[in-house]
Design a protein around this motif. Structure first.
Motif, PDB file in Angstrom:
ATOM      1  N   LEU A 122      71.781  54.942 -29.689  1.00  0.00           N
ATOM      2  CA  LEU A 122      73.044  55.612 -29.396  1.00  0.00           C
ATOM      3  C   LEU A 122      74.084  54.574 -29.024  1.00  0.00           C
ATOM      4  O   LEU A 122      73.751  53.520 -28.484  1.00  0.00           O
ATOM      5  N   SER A 123      75.337  54.904 -29.291  1.00  0.00           N
ATOM      6  CA  SER A 123      76.400  53.999 -28.877  1.00  0.00           C
ATOM      7  C   SER A 123      77.531  54.769 -28.236  1.00  0.00           C
ATOM      8  O   SER A 123      77.795  55.924 -28.593  1.00  0.00           O
ATOM      9  N   ASN A 124      78.167  54.117 -27.306  1.00  0.00           N
ATOM     10  CA  ASN A 124      79.369  54.669 -26.693  1.00  0.00           C
ATOM     11  C   ASN A 124      80.552  54.037 -27.422  1.00  0.00           C
ATOM     12  O   ASN A 124      80.878  52.873 -27.205  1.00  0.00           O
ATOM     13  N   GLY A 125      81.164  54.810 -28.293  1.00  0.00           N
ATOM     14  CA  GLY A 125      82.223  54.266 -29.136  1.00  0.00           C
ATOM     15  C   GLY A 125      83.581  54.236 -28.476  1.00  0.00           C
ATOM     16  O   GLY A 125      84.552  53.805 -29.088  1.00  0.00           O
ATOM     17  N   ALA A 126      83.659  54.681 -27.245  1.00  0.00           N
ATOM     18  CA  ALA A 126      84.969  54.737 -26.574  1.00  0.00           C
ATOM     19  C   ALA A 126      85.420  53.333 -26.154  1.00  0.00           C
ATOM     20  O   ALA A 126      84.589  52.448 -25.943  1.00  0.00           O
ATOM     21  N   ARG A 127      86.740  53.160 -26.061  1.00  0.00           N
ATOM     22  CA  ARG A 127      87.277  51.858 -25.650  1.00  0.00           C
ATOM     23  C   ARG A 127      87.085  51.633 -24.157  1.00  0.00           C
ATOM     24  O   ARG A 127      86.972  50.502 -23.698  1.00  0.00           O
ATOM     25  N   GLU A 128      87.095  52.701 -23.435  1.00  0.00           N
ATOM     26  CA  GLU A 128      86.869  52.572 -21.992  1.00  0.00           C
ATOM     27  C   GLU A 128      86.145  53.803 -21.481  1.00  0.00           C
ATOM     28  O   GLU A 128      86.196  54.865 -22.094  1.00  0.00           O
ATOM     29  N   GLY A 129      85.487  53.625 -20.372  1.00  0.00           N
ATOM     30  CA  GLY A 129      84.783  54.745 -19.750  1.00  0.00           C
ATOM     31  C   GLY A 129      83.305  54.710 -20.044  1.00  0.00           C
ATOM     32  O   GLY A 129      82.871  54.368 -21.146  1.00  0.00           O
ATOM     33  N   VAL A 130      82.538  55.064 -19.059  1.00  0.00           N
ATOM     34  CA  VAL A 130      81.087  55.102 -19.229  1.00  0.00           C
ATOM     35  C   VAL A 130      80.701  56.470 -19.796  1.00  0.00           C
ATOM     36  O   VAL A 130      81.310  57.487 -19.468  1.00  0.00           O
ATOM     37  N   ARG A 163      69.070  51.272 -27.477  1.00  0.00           N
ATOM     38  CA  ARG A 163      67.936  51.866 -28.189  1.00  0.00           C
ATOM     39  C   ARG A 163      67.011  52.568 -27.199  1.00  0.00           C
ATOM     40  O   ARG A 163      66.646  52.000 -26.172  1.00  0.00           O
ATOM     41  N   PHE A 164      66.664  53.796 -27.544  1.00  0.00           N
ATOM     42  CA  PHE A 164      65.731  54.580 -26.717  1.00  0.00           C
ATOM     43  C   PHE A 164      64.398  54.634 -27.461  1.00  0.00           C
ATOM     44  O   PHE A 164      64.285  55.262 -28.513  1.00  0.00           O
ATOM     45  N   ASP A 165      63.408  53.947 -26.908  1.00  0.00           N
ATOM     46  CA  ASP A 165      62.106  53.893 -27.587  1.00  0.00           C
ATOM     47  C   ASP A 165      61.184  55.036 -27.209  1.00  0.00           C
ATOM     48  O   ASP A 165      60.090  55.159 -27.756  1.00  0.00           O
ATOM     49  N   ASP A 166      61.630  55.849 -26.253  1.00  0.00           N
ATOM     50  CA  ASP A 166      60.758  56.950 -25.817  1.00  0.00           C
ATOM     51  C   ASP A 166      61.272  58.320 -26.312  1.00  0.00           C
ATOM     52  O   ASP A 166      61.000  59.350 -25.712  1.00  0.00           O
ATOM     53  N   ALA A 167      62.045  58.292 -27.407  1.00  0.00           N
ATOM     54  CA  ALA A 167      62.529  59.562 -27.959  1.00  0.00           C
ATOM     55  C   ALA A 167      61.376  60.331 -28.600  1.00  0.00           C
ATOM     56  O   ALA A 167      60.339  59.755 -28.931  1.00  0.00           O
ATOM     57  N   CYS A 168      61.569  61.626 -28.748  1.00  0.00           N
ATOM     58  CA  CYS A 168      60.526  62.421 -29.413  1.00  0.00           C
ATOM     59  C   CYS A 168      61.040  62.917 -30.754  1.00  0.00           C
ATOM     60  O   CYS A 168      62.180  63.371 -30.855  1.00  0.00           O
ATOM     61  N   CYS A 169      60.173  62.838 -31.743  1.00  0.00           N
ATOM     62  CA  CYS A 169      60.458  63.524 -32.998  1.00  0.00           C
ATOM     63  C   CYS A 169      60.256  65.014 -32.728  1.00  0.00           C
ATOM     64  O   CYS A 169      59.317  65.406 -32.041  1.00  0.00           O
ATOM     65  N   VAL A 170      61.155  65.826 -33.231  1.00  0.00           N
ATOM     66  CA  VAL A 170      60.998  67.263 -32.997  1.00  0.00           C
ATOM     67  C   VAL A 170      60.820  67.995 -34.328  1.00  0.00           C
ATOM     68  O   VAL A 170      61.079  69.180 -34.432  1.00  0.00           O
ATOM     69  N   GLN A 171      60.388  67.270 -35.342  1.00  0.00           N
ATOM     70  CA  GLN A 171      60.199  67.860 -36.661  1.00  0.00           C
ATOM     71  C   GLN A 171      58.986  67.193 -37.297  1.00  0.00           C
ATOM     72  O   GLN A 171      59.103  66.219 -38.033  1.00  0.00           O
ATOM     73  N   ALA A 172      57.816  67.725 -36.992  1.00  0.00           N
ATOM     74  CA  ALA A 172      56.580  67.110 -37.450  1.00  0.00           C
ATOM     75  C   ALA A 172      56.556  66.989 -38.963  1.00  0.00           C
ATOM     76  O   ALA A 172      56.971  67.901 -39.678  1.00  0.00           O
ATOM     77  N   ALA A 173      56.063  65.855 -39.468  1.00  0.00           N
ATOM     78  CA  ALA A 173      55.803  65.647 -40.887  1.00  0.00           C
ATOM     79  C   ALA A 173      57.059  65.672 -41.748  1.00  0.00           C
ATOM     80  O   ALA A 173      56.992  65.877 -42.935  1.00  0.00           O
ATOM     81  N   GLN A 174      58.199  65.470 -41.129  1.00  0.00           N
ATOM     82  CA  GLN A 174      59.419  65.363 -41.928  1.00  0.00           C
ATOM     83  C   GLN A 174      59.769  63.886 -42.040  1.00  0.00           C
ATOM     84  O   GLN A 174      59.944  63.209 -41.032  1.00  0.00           O
ATOM     85  N   GLY A 175      59.865  63.397 -43.265  1.00  0.00           N
ATOM     86  CA  GLY A 175      60.188  61.989 -43.462  1.00  0.00           C
ATOM     87  C   GLY A 175      61.668  61.727 -43.306  1.00  0.00           C
ATOM     88  O   GLY A 175      62.476  62.641 -43.223  1.00  0.00           O
ATOM     89  N   GLY A 176      62.043  60.456 -43.287  1.00  0.00           N
ATOM     90  CA  GLY A 176      63.457  60.076 -43.244  1.00  0.00           C
ATOM     91  C   GLY A 176      63.926  59.820 -41.837  1.00  0.00           C
ATOM     92  O   GLY A 176      63.411  60.391 -40.885  1.00  0.00           O
TER      93      GLY A 176
END
Lengths: 316, 438
Positions: A61-69, A101-114
């Motif tokens: 994920l990215s924060n594309g804003a010029r300012e602000g958290v 980068r979040f390495d602990d994300a979950c796939c929520v669509q089993a067996a879907q490629g891409g």
């Protein structure tokens, strides 16, 4: 309007926040929350972007804003055609221009490629039924870790028992998205209390009304809408009031409404005990913590002890 | 005649009129039609012309109107019935109208107005040539029923013979034809040509015309993709205004479109109150933003032009800034407080402020001594919207609308619920028959 001072366990103080007039849609009751805004936080739709999925269970994920958290909404997920949909297990703080980068994300669509890419995406928040498990699984690098719970939820919804959350979110989207019209976002609203039937389901608090408006659809339609859809009551036949004139009818309606509003107020949970607050990360003066208490869990962002963001839900 | 109930029946009871093997026409709602026709023959026939009435219901009205005697009716009423009959005959798909004429034969209805109607249909139908080719036996049956078999065949023989001996239409033959047939037609030459065709050898397998030659409802072409700005001129202009378009250009255009939409419509001599849902969902989201509110306001502008006295109670935000939740029950009570003849609740169907209140208040009104009719008009994005969860008061008469073309039928439907509205429908439909607004 009702004060919310004691709703969250100490040291969190919601003093200054007020509950508005409840709205109801089937089994779901939403009480708007008003209070002091904390300007300058980047909202999730206009500022936060899914940049790419690096690998299964790894989301950038990215924060594309010029300012602000940017505060990443707890349990945000992204849907895109022909790619495996992912959801995050935790909230996060991203500075302006920062990519993470979040390495602990979950796939929520089993067996879907891409892999998800940064195009044509829309986001949701995990249904309430999955949130306690997802929060408990934060930090675990296993992209399929939520598939069993998703299968169970699908089964409970009368759908094929698979790890495809998309079965509910996409195929039932036309029904679920009606919750954003059945319950109206109020001007100035920056949070909400949700009840399913007469039980407290969750508190959602945003830094300001703009942020809350951007996360509103994901919350009302998907985080709480799925459970409400499952519990949708049969329409009842309208019972007439006992009134013999228009004036009496108006008085009866007002009296009945007062009773029902008081009833909603009685559903508020008692202040939680055995509270544990664990700080997860910080950005300047902002602190992101995970909260667990008797029957409650979630994450909150505070600044100088004052809540800026909260997503707290029941675990029972 | 219970106009609102009858009109609702006309708009919803879509069951074909069938001729049984025994010869009797079979229609499950015959008694309803009979009672209505007897109580007000003219109002009954005119009601069938309201846009949105189903073709099989129009066929029933045509049958009932033709089958009934006109003895004792004023000359003006008979003239109106003749025009309504013609409008219905040519406003129905030919097969429907033919079913009615065959039913009249089975019923042995042989009034003079039946003869005129059948002769007009058989000989003056705009597509009579194709119809005769395709449905010759049925048309001959109807024709012979109208004139009498002997007379019809004699006319046919004399016309055929006259054609063989060119110009011999004077004398006894001419008088006989005029008395028996030609006095019922506007164009004797065309009539003679079609009688010859009627009794000529047929051609097998010729397709019959399917479409009504003079449709009673405007033929609508639905856009394949509905957007907020292709649902009628008024709503489209409003959407541009709401989105910040040039006021100097759009406001005059809006006034023009409203004037065009209401041109020729009679005024409703009544006080109408509208409860307008101005909650956030009426503004909508994404690609549908402003769609519902613009069409609701289009209806508001049209009603403001048509109704003698018109009040609007907004609930939520405002028309230009829809926001917050809708208190439809409170809005209804406020509207009733203005003492109207009719209350129209215009909403997207999402009652946010304690749902169920509108239904309870509506259910209480009769007991509270309030007899003012209340109807709800449901603003939709397309005709295919799922309205399952969007019915805040099932006990109230309701109608959905999504396009400006719906207004003609919608206005008649809502006005039918108040006494002055019945006269409005009559005046509007008479205007249509006189060749005014259609």
């Amino acid at each position: 309007m009702t004060s919310l001072a004691t709703l969250l366990p100490e040291p969190l103080d919601l003093g200054g926040y007020r509950a508005g007039t409840p709205q109801r849609a089937g089994a779901l009751t939403m009480v708007p929350v008003y209070g002091p805004a904390r300007p300058g936080i980047v909202p999730p739709r206009s500022g936060l972007k899914l940049k790419r999925v690096v690998g299964y269970g790894q989301v950038e994920l990215s924060n594309g804003a010029r300012e602000g958290v940017a505060i990443v909404p707890l349990h945000i997920g992204y849907i895109q055609d022909a790619a495996q949909n992912h959801a995050l297990c935790a909230s996060a703080l991203l500075g302006a221009g920062q990519t993470r980068r979040f390495d602990d994300a979950c796939c929520v669509q089993a067996a879907q490629g891409g892999y998800l890419e940064g195009r044509d995406q829309w986001f949701f928040v995990l249904p309430a039924e999955l949130r306690a498990s997802a929060l408990a699984l934060r930090g675990q690098h296993n992209y399929s870790k939520l598939w069993d719970e998703i299968s169970e939820l699908n089964r409970a919804c009368g759908l094929p028992s698979r790890g495809h959350l998309e079965q509910i979110l996409s195929r039932r989207r036309a029904t679920l998205t009606q919750f954003q019209s059945r319950l109206e976002l109020m001007p100035g609203q920056l949070g909400a209390l949700f009840f399913l039937g007469d039980r407290f389901a969750g508190l959602e608090l945003a830094p300001d009304p703009v942020y809350f408006a951007e996360v509103w659809t994901a919350l009302v339609c998907f985080a709480y809408g799925v459970a409400a859809w499952r519990a949708e009551p049969e329409p009842e036949e309208a019972r007439p009031y006992e009134a013999e004139s228009l004036a009496e009818l108006r008085a009866e309606l007002a009296r009945d409404r007062a009773v029902r509003l008081a009833e909603v107020a009685s559903w508020m949970p008692a202040p939680a005990r055995d509270v544990r607050m664990v700080e997860e990360e910080r950005y300047l003066d902002l602190r992101l913590s995970t909260l667990t208490a008797g029957g409650l869990a979630g994450q909150v962002v505070t600044e100088h002890g004052r809540p800026v963001y909260a997503s707290v839900f029941t675990t029972r | 005649m219970d106009t609102p109930t009858l009109l609702q029946h006309f708009r919803t009871h879509d069951v074909p009129l069938v001729l049984s093997r025994s010869g009797e026409p079979v229609w499950d709602d015959a008694e309803l039609h009979r009672t209505a026709q007897l109580s007000d023959p003219e109002g009954y026939a005119l009601l069938a012309l309201v846009p949105g009435v189903l073709p099989w219901q129009r066929a029933r009205v045509l049958l009932r109107t033709l089958a009934a005697t006109q003895d004792g009716l004023a000359e003006r009423t008979r003239a109106t019935l003749a025009k309504a009959t013609r409008a219905l005959m040519f406003g129905l798909p030919p097969a429907y109208a033919l079913t009615v004429l065959l039913a009249l034969r089975r019923l042995r209805a042989n009034h003079k107005h039946v003869t005129r109607a059948v002769v007009a249909f058989v000989l003056e139908h705009p597509e009579a040539d194709a119809l005769i080719e395709a449905r010759r036996p049925a048309l001959v049956d109807c024709f012979e029923h109208a004139l009498g078999k002997t007379t019809a065949r004699a006319c046919a023989r004399l016309i055929t013979e006259a054609a063989g001996t060119a110009g011999s239409d004077g004398g006894d033959t001419g008088r006989y034809l005029r008395r028996s047939l030609l006095r019922f037609t506007a164009d004797p030459v065309l009539a003679a040509k079609r009688v010859r065709a009627l009794y000529a050898p047929g051609t097998y397998g010729v397709p019959a015309p399917q479409e009504p030659p003079a449709p009673l409802d405007p033929v609508r072409e639905y856009p394949p993709i509905v957007t907020p700005t292709n649902r009628g001129d008024i709503a489209a202009t409003l959407v541009h205004l709401y989105q910040g378009g040039p006021v100097a250009e759009l406001r005059p255009a809006l006034a023009g479109y409203v004037a065009r939409a209401t041109r020729g419509l009679p005024r409703l001599d009544a006080s109408v109150a509208m409860v307008l849902d101005t909650s956030g969902s009426m503004r909508g989201y994404g690609e549908r933003e402003w769609a519902l509110m613009s069409q609701a306001v289009a209806l508001r502008l049209v009603l403001a032009e048509v109704c003698d006295r018109f009040t609007v109670v907004e609930t939520g935000g405002t028309e230009q800034a829809p926001a917050g939740s809708a208190d439809l029950a409170g809005g209804l009570l406020d509207a009733l407080g203005t003492g109207p003849d009719l209350v129209v609740v215009v909403t997207d169907g999402y009652e946010n402020h304690l749902p169920g209140d509108l239904a309870r208040v509506a259910a209480t009104l009769p007991g509270a001594g309030v007899t003012t009719p209340v109807v709800r008009c449901l603003a939709a994005f397309t005709k295919g919207d799922d309205l399952t969860l969007r019915d805040p008061a099932p006990g109230l008469p309701g109608q959905a609308f999504w396009h400006q073309d719906d207004f003609a039928g919608l206005l008649a439907w809502m006005f039918a619920h108040c006494a002055p509205g019945v006269n409005w429908i009559r005046a509007t439909m008479l205007g249509r028959l006189e060749g005014g607004r259609t």
